[in-house]
Motif scaffolding. Structure first.
Motif, PDB file in Angstrom:
ATOM      1  N   THR A   1      14.656-100.003 -11.808  1.00  0.00           N
ATOM      2  CA  THR A   1      13.218-100.019 -11.532  1.00  0.00           C
ATOM      3  C   THR A   1      12.613 -98.622 -11.726  1.00  0.00           C
TER       4      THR A   1
ATOM      5  N   SER B   1      13.307-105.486  -2.416  1.00  0.00           N
ATOM      6  CA  SER B   1      14.155-104.382  -1.939  1.00  0.00           C
ATOM      7  C   SER B   1      13.405-103.552  -0.898  1.00  0.00           C
TER       8      SER B   1
ATOM      9  N   GLU C   1       5.481-115.683  -5.914  1.00  0.00           N
ATOM     10  CA  GLU C   1       5.968-115.394  -7.263  1.00  0.00           C
ATOM     11  C   GLU C   1       6.476-116.609  -7.994  1.00  0.00           C
TER      12      GLU C   1
HETATM   13  O1  M6R Z   1      15.705-104.392  -9.062  1.00  0.00           O
HETATM   14  P1  M6R Z   1      14.867-103.975  -7.895  1.00  0.00           P
HETATM   15  O2  M6R Z   1      15.473-104.374  -6.601  1.00  0.00           O
HETATM   16  O3  M6R Z   1      14.546-102.501  -7.906  1.00  0.00           O
HETATM   17  O4  M6R Z   1      13.529-104.762  -8.060  1.00  0.00           O
HETATM   18  C1  M6R Z   1      12.435-104.565  -7.193  1.00  0.00           C
HETATM   19  C2  M6R Z   1      11.386-105.628  -7.396  1.00  0.00           C
HETATM   20  O5  M6R Z   1      10.896-105.606  -8.716  1.00  0.00           O
HETATM   21  C3  M6R Z   1      11.927-107.028  -7.087  1.00  0.00           C
HETATM   22  O6  M6R Z   1      12.475-107.121  -5.806  1.00  0.00           O
HETATM   23  C4  M6R Z   1      10.814-108.080  -7.232  1.00  0.00           C
HETATM   24  O7  M6R Z   1       9.845-107.905  -6.233  1.00  0.00           O
HETATM   25  C5  M6R Z   1      11.409-109.487  -7.184  1.00  0.00           C
HETATM   26  N1  M6R Z   1      10.842-110.307  -8.222  1.00  0.00           N
HETATM   27  C6  M6R Z   1      11.189-110.170  -5.862  1.00  0.00           C
HETATM   28  O8  M6R Z   1      11.720-111.439  -5.814  1.00  0.00           O
END
Ligand code: M6R
Length: 366
Positions: free
Chosen positions: A110, A61, A246
């Protein structure tokens, strides 16, 4: 429930043409020159009179936020800062009622992003959410916002959330640019029409899947990868590297291509695959010279190129083609081959693609 796909991640990658449509359905009426986001209409003045827009987010994000920084500054001419929510919240940031904060989160849960929102609100800033999960904590804690409508994203690696976030942020930028008068009528109409074509372009990019699978087989045993891009595609390079890390557990780094000469170029040898986003853009010639520098050091080039490109095709070891679209919208297509590349490599290495080790879908710990 995986709709015939082997993994949720692959299903979600292939869903992108349809979920991007869901994201703009009823909001983007290209023929009539209309972009209308329910949550935004009442707050347009706040945005266009803001001293700054601060974007807070984590992970993928945050990468969508970086793309938005380029789009907003380019089209709306408002200064934008993009912050890791976890850094922003702990460093006594300077915020006031004149600032607008955009919080981007797929899950809307988050913890660091939520804490950043609370801090911004306590300083009087207006906070706008871009979330996927309807009714999530972040969607409730923000003053207003827009949902991405990507549908449930199950794979831990974020894919369709990323492209639908960019779709929302591009629509916001176009609406605000129109209100602020920072975009010409023909450009505005062009962007609307081009945005409407993105699902078709993504569909076309997805057709190169088997070619990307072949490329994945060649590089699956590499220990490191570099991802390079410039301008709008620098955040895409970061996102490509994160995706590979990841789910495949291969070390990867994303860099702005021009930063190579300030250090990372020392890493290049015949063992090093370098993924370069080298589409037709204002930076094309510069990227071509970056590729030459890598070739001179025997690095292996996997290039994302525009359909019909001949120059980079000659120089690169492998190419992945994407359709042409205005530069500001290119992240929506260039990210597709990078998602597929990481997916296939991870599958070939026998990794648990949908649930990589040590990771959770929503990071609700601080
Ligand atoms: O739910 P969110 O968009 O707030 O999450 C943010 C990150 O935890 C999320 O984008 C994470 O980096 C993913 N595993 C990436 O693929």
């Amino acid at each position: 429930e995986k709709g015939g796909y082997e993994h949720f991640m692959l299903k979600e990658i292939f869903e992108q043409p349809s979920v991007i449509k869901d994201t703009y359905r009823g909001r983007l009426l290209a023929d009539q020159g209309i972009v209308r986001l329910g949550g935004l209409e009442d707050h347009i003045e706040k945005f266009i009179n803001a001293d700054r827009i601060i974007i807070v987010a984590c992970g993928t994000s945050w990468h969508a936020g970086l793309v938005a920084e380029y789009i907003f500054e380019d089209l709306v001419r408002i200064p934008v800062e993009v912050e890791y929510a976890s850094e922003f919240r702990y460093r006594n940031p300077i915020i006031s009622e004149k600032d607008v904060v955009i919080a981007i989160s797929q899950s809307g849960e988050t913890a660091d992003t939520l804490a950043a929102i609370k801090l911004a609100k306590s300083k009087g800033a207006f906070v706008y959410g871009v979330c996927n999960v309807v009714g999530s904590t972040i969607s409730r804690e923000t003053h207003s916002g827009t949902y991405t409508h990507a549908g449930p994203e199950i794979g831990v690696a974020s894919t369709k959330a990323f492209t639908t976030q960019i779709t929302v942020l591009a629509m916001m930028a176009l609406r605000l640019a129109k209100a602020k008068g920072t975009i010409s009528k023909p450009d505005y109409m062009l962007y609307l029409r081009e945005l409407e074509l993105i699902p078709t372009h993504v569909e076309e990019a997805l057709k190169t899947d088997s070619k990307i699978e072949e490329i994945s087989a060649v590089f699956k045993d590499a220990r490191n990868f570099l991802y390079l891009g410039r301008g709008y595609n620098f955040p895409v390079a970061l996102e490509g590297a994160l995706k590979l890390k990841e789910i495949s557990y291969i070390h990867a780094e994303g860099y702005p291509a021009a930063e190579m000469k300030h250090g990372p170029i020392a890493l290049i040898d015949e063992q090093m695959p370098v993924v370069v986003i080298a589409i037709k853009s204002d930076h094309y010639d510069k990227v071509v010279s970056n590729i030459q520098e890598i070739k001179a050091r025997k690095g292996k080039i996997i290039a994302v190129v525009s359909k019909g490109d001949t120059v980079v095709r000659e120089m690169a070891d492998y190419v992945m083609e994407v359709p042409h679209t205005p530069e500001a919208l290119t992240p929506l297509v260039t990210t597709i081959p990078l998602q597929l590349l990481s997916y296939h490599i991870a599958v070939m290495l026998g990794r648990n693609v949908d649930q990589p080790r040590n990771l959770a879908k929503s990071v609700t710990v601080e």
